[in-house]
Scaffold this active site. Structure first.
Site, PDB file in Angstrom:
ATOM      1  N   LEU A   1       0.850  -1.261  -0.038  1.00 23.53           N
ATOM      2  CA  LEU A   1      -0.088   0.056   0.029  1.00 23.53           C
ATOM      3  C   LEU A   1       0.863   1.239  -0.097  1.00 23.53           C
ATOM      4  O   LEU A   1       1.587   1.766   1.131  1.00 23.53           O
ATOM      5  CB  LEU A   1      -1.002   0.159   1.465  1.00 23.53           C
TER       6      LEU A   1
ATOM      7  N   VAL B   1       9.673   5.195   0.611  1.00 18.89           N
ATOM      8  CA  VAL B   1       9.609   3.897   1.296  1.00 18.89           C
ATOM      9  C   VAL B   1       9.297   2.752   0.524  1.00 18.89           C
ATOM     10  O   VAL B   1       9.803   1.649   0.428  1.00 18.89           O
ATOM     11  CB  VAL B   1       9.065   4.161   2.808  1.00 18.89           C
TER      12      VAL B   1
ATOM     13  N   GLY C   1      13.669   3.979  11.951  1.00 22.59           N
ATOM     14  CA  GLY C   1      13.889   3.621  10.663  1.00 22.59           C
ATOM     15  C   GLY C   1      14.659   2.157  10.793  1.00 22.59           C
ATOM     16  O   GLY C   1      14.233   1.338  11.049  1.00 22.59           O
TER      17      GLY C   1
ATOM     18  N   ILE D   1      17.198   0.854  12.557  1.00 23.58           N
ATOM     19  CA  ILE D   1      17.474   0.570  13.697  1.00 23.58           C
ATOM     20  C   ILE D   1      16.659  -0.437  14.454  1.00 23.58           C
ATOM     21  O   ILE D   1      15.499  -0.268  14.500  1.00 23.58           O
ATOM     22  CB  ILE D   1      17.811   1.637  14.616  1.00 23.58           C
TER      23      ILE D   1
ATOM     24  N   LYS E   1       7.336   8.323  18.103  1.00 21.02           N
ATOM     25  CA  LYS E   1       8.237   7.223  18.322  1.00 21.02           C
ATOM     26  C   LYS E   1       8.504   6.894  19.910  1.00 21.02           C
ATOM     27  O   LYS E   1       8.473   5.596  20.216  1.00 21.02           O
ATOM     28  CB  LYS E   1       9.634   7.337  17.800  1.00 21.02           C
TER      29      LYS E   1
ATOM     30  N   GLY F   1      14.665   7.145   5.377  1.00 20.41           N
ATOM     31  CA  GLY F   1      15.397   7.240   4.260  1.00 20.41           C
ATOM     32  C   GLY F   1      14.576   6.102   3.542  1.00 20.41           C
ATOM     33  O   GLY F   1      14.352   5.071   4.217  1.00 20.41           O
TER      34      GLY F   1
END
Lengths: 428, 428
Positions: free
Chosen positions: B12, B17, B136, B138, B207, B304
Site C-alpha cells: 500500500l 519507502v 527507521g 535501527i 516514536k 530514508g
C-alpha cells in the site's frame, strides 16, 4: 493461550552466569506467564559439587547427574552455562537429539561446533539459540538474523572483549602503560588470573567467527580467524594515535568481499568520529554496515552475571513462545552460502609502523626504497623524536596486502640502519 | 520446507519507502527462499495515481482499488507504507480482520491506534509488525520485545528524529544559529517544506510513545507525551553547554517510575561522555537502561528509502517464516500492565535557565529568593556577560518538579529587574 502452563527447564552450570539466570527466573516468576504466555520453572540444576553452599538457591534442584536432566521428559529447555567444549558439546547434542530446546552462552562451542549443533537442532525441529554467546547483553544475533535479514551485510566490526577495552581505555584516558593497565584490570576483576584469551584476542576471535557466519550466511569458525592481541601496544602509540585524531581499539573485523570473507581480530586505529571510538571501559559494541540499512551499531555490557543472563533469558522466553505455538526450530542455521575464507596474507590494510633507525643521511631513502620494492605505498612519514644518533619514525602506509607488508618488515629488520621495529598497528 | 512456495504480498503506497521495499524485494528475489524458507512476490501495489510513470516498477502490479488487494485471497501479507491515519487505519483493520498479516512503517497510526490494531491481529492470530515505525533501520522493537524481555526496563531515551539531530549537530559543530541550520537542512532535503512535526518534537513524540508502551508493558499513546521542540535553542546555549561539557540533543525520554510513566520529548543537555552525545548528523540512537542488561544502545539511520525498507523487510521475512510454521500472531501486544501516566507537571528535572536581568545590587538575592519560595533548589549561578546596566545569568537547578519551575519562572517574569527569560533547557 493457557496461562496455567509452566515450561520446565534444566540448567547446566551454576557459576556466575548460571546464578544470574536463576535470579532472573525467580525475579520474573510472577510475570513470566504474562510475558511469555506460560510460566517457567527451573526443574533441575547440574553442578559439579553437590556439597557447595549456594546462597538463595533451592538445594533440592541440584544434581550432579546429567541423566537426571536428559531423561526428564518434562524438561523442554536445556540452558547451558558451563562453558568450554566438553562435556557441553556432548550434553547439548544429546539434549537436541532428545528433542529438547537448547539455549547457550558458550562462545567457544558455537564458534567451533556451531554448525553441528544447528544441524542437530534442525533435524529434530527444536530451537538452538545463543544470543548470549556474543557480546553479552547486547542484542546482536537476533538483529543480524532477523531485523537485518533483507540486507547484504558487508562489514561487521566489534569491540567484543570488555577486558581489553577497559585496558585500552585506561591507556588512552590516563596514559597508562599496558602492564599497569592490565594489573588494574586484574585488580578490579575485569581480567582473569590467566588473561591470555582476552589480551591475545582469542575470546574476541570466537565472537567474530560467530557473527561473521550469521552476517555473511556462510560458515566461519574460530580456526579461520587471524588473531593478534594488544600486548605490544605502548603508551607512546596511544599518544601518537591521539595526535592523528585516532584511538586504538581491539577490533573483531569481518568483511564480505568479492575475493572471500576476511575475518580477523587485531588492534586498530580508528578515527575519533567513528561510533566505536567512544565505546569506553568494559563496554562492548558491534558496528554493522549493510547495503540497505547502511550503518548500525549495537552497544552494551559484554559480560557479567546479569547482563549475560539477560541475553539467555531473552532466548528462553522466545523458546517458551515457540513451544506454545509449536514452531520451535523456526529459525535455524542461516548459512546457505559457501563463501571461501580469504587467506589473511591477501587481506589489504593500512598500517602504522613505529620504528627506530640510525639518524644519518640516506636512511629514509633506503627505507622508502625497501617499501617500494615490496609494493608497499607510503602515505606519510613523520620523524617523531631525534636523539644524537637515532631517530624515531612513524610510517603510515596506503592499503597494502598483509604479505607485502610482512616482506617489507622482514627486509627492514635486516638493514644495518634499523635499530628496532617498534609497533605495527592497522588503521581503519 | 517447501522451497517452491512463494508468499504473496500487497504493497500500500509507492512513495519513497514503498519504492525502497519494491527494490529490496527485487534485489533479494533469488535468495529469498533460502533466507526465509519461501519466496516473496509483490502481487499488487495500491497507488493514488495510476498514470504516474514509475521507473523500474512492473506497471501491471499497480491498482488504485483497495478491493483488488483486500479481496485477493492469495495475498497473505499487506505492507502499509502510505503513512497518516486514514485510510491506513481502516485498510489495516480490514486486512487483519480478513486474516492477512500486516507490516507497517506508520508511526502516527501505531502511536495512536496501536492497541486497536494489535487487538485485531490477536483476534485473528496474524502478525502485526512495525519495526520500521520507530527509528527507521535501527532494530529496536524486536530487541525491546524479545531480546530484553527478561528485563525490567527503567529508561528509554532516544534521538529519534534525524532532522533535528542534523540541525543541532550543525549548531554544535559549526556554531550555526537555529534558523541557518534549519535552512541548510531544508536545502539538503533533511527537513520537509513544513518542518513543524520535526522541529516541534511531534515526530519524536510518536516514536517515544511506541517505545514506552513496549518497554514498560503498558499503553502509552501520543496524547500522553509532553512535547517541546528545538526552535528556542540559540547558538549561545550550545556554546554554554559546551563550556559545561555537555551537548544539546532533542531527546525522547521515557521513565518507568513508582509514581507512573514519565514520557516527554524536549531538548536536553547531556554530558559528552554519554553514548548518545556522539550521535551526529541525521543518525538516530536509542539508549535503554534496564535492571539486568544495564545500559544498551541501538544506533543507525532513522529514515530514508532503503534504511526504512530494511526494517520493513526484516518484519516481512519474519512473517514469511511464521506463515510456514503456522505461528503467525506469536508475539502480539505485550501491554499486560496498566501503569498510570504521570502528569508532566509532577515530573522532576534539572534545569538550565539563561536570563537577562538588571545589573544592580540585590537582584541575585531576589531571584534566589523567588526560586526558594517555589521550592526550586539552585545548584549554581553563573554570571556570563555584563553590559553597563544588564547582566546575563545562567542558573542551573537541582532536580525539581516541572510545576515548581513553571511557577518560579512566572514569578520571575513579573519582576521589574527581569529583562528577559532567555532559554530554559532540561539537563540529563
Amino acid at each position: 493461550m493457557n496461562q496455567e502452563r509452566v515450561v520446565k527447564a534444566g540448567l547446566l552450570g551454576l557459576g556466575t552466569v548460571g546464578s544470574g539466570v536463576y535470579k532472573l527466573v525467580e525475579h520474573q516468576k510472577d510475570e513470566m506467564a504474562m510475558k511469555a504466555g506460560a510460566g517457567l520453572k527451573i526443574q533441575k540444576i547440574l553442578v559439579h559439587n553437590m556439597n557447595k553452599k549456594r546462597e538463595g538457591v533451592d538445594q533440592s534442584l541440584l544434581t550432579d547427574k546429567w541423566e537426571d536432566i536428559i531423561n526428564d521428559d518434562e524438561i523442554e529447555i536445556v540452558i547451558e552455562v558451563m562453558g568450554g567444549i566438553e562435556p557441553a558439546r556432548t550434553m547439548i547434542l544429546e539434549a537436541l537429539h532428545a528433542g529438547k530446546n537448547v539455549v547457550t552462552a558458550n562462545k567457544d562451542l558455537v564458534a567451533t561446533h556451531g554448525h553441528e549443533l544447528l544441524e542437530a537442532a534442525e533435524e529434530r525441529g527444536v530451537d538452538f539459540l545463543f544470543e548470549a554467546a556474543v557480546a553479552g547483553a547486547i542484542p546482536i544475533i537476533r538483529p543480524l538474523k532477523q531485523c537485518l535479514a533483507a540486507n547484504e551485510i558487508q562489514e561487521v566490526i566489534g569491540i567484543v572483549n570488555g577486558t581489553t577495552n577497559f585496558i585500552l581505555t585506561r591507556m588512552i584516558e590516563e596514559g597508562m602503560d599496558f602492564d599497569d593497565a592490565l594489573a588494574l584490570a586484574t585488580e578490579l576483576g575485569y581480567a582473569e588470573a590467566d588473561p591470555t584469551a582476552d589480551i591475545e584476542g582469542l575470546d574476541a576471535g570466537r565472537k567474530v567467527a560467530i557473527m561473521a557466519s550469521i552476517a555473511f550466511h556462510s560458515r566461519v569458525t574460530f580456526d579461520d580467524v587471524y588473531t593478534e592481541g594488544i600486548t605490544k601496544i605502548t603508551a607512546k602509540d596511544v599518544e601518537y594515535a591521539e595526535e592523528f585524531g585516532d584511538v586504538i581499539k581491539l577490533l573483531g573485523v569481518a568483511h564480505n568481499t568479492e575475493g572471500g570473507i576476511e575475518v580477523a581480530v587485531h588492534p586498530m586505529m580508528i578515527p575519533k568520529e567513528h561510533p566505536l571510538a567512544s565505546v569506553r571501559d568494559s563496554f562492548n559494541a558491534v558496528f554493522v554496515h549493510s547495503d540497505a540499512a547502511d550503518d548500525t551499531m549495537f552497544y552494551g555490557r559484554g559480560a557479567g552475571e546479569l547482563p549475560t543472563a539477560s541475553a539467555i533469558m531473552g532466548d528462553v522466553i522466545d523458546v517458551i513462545r515457540d513451544i506454545q505455538y509449536h514452531c520451535t526450530g523456526r529459525i535455524s542455521c542461516t548459512c546457505y552460502r559457501e563463501t571461501p575464507i580469504k587467506n589473511f596474507k591477501e587481506v589489504k590494510n593500512k598500517f602504522y609502523i613505529r620504528m627506530l633507525v640510525d639518524n644519518k643521511p640516506g636512511v629514509l631513502a633506503a627505507i622508502a626504497s625497501v617499501f617500494g620494492v615490496h609494493k608497499v605505498s607510503i602515505a606519510r612519514v613523520i620523524q617523531k623524536t631525534k636523539a644524537d644518533d637515532a631517530a624515531e619514525l612513524v610510517i603510515v602506509t596506503e592499503a597494502v596486502k598483509e604479505k607485502h607488508l610482512e616482506d617489507a618488515l622482514e627486509h627492514l629488520v635486516d638493514m644495518d640502519t634499523t635499530r628496532e621495529i617498534g609497533t605495527v598497528i592497522r588503521e581503519y
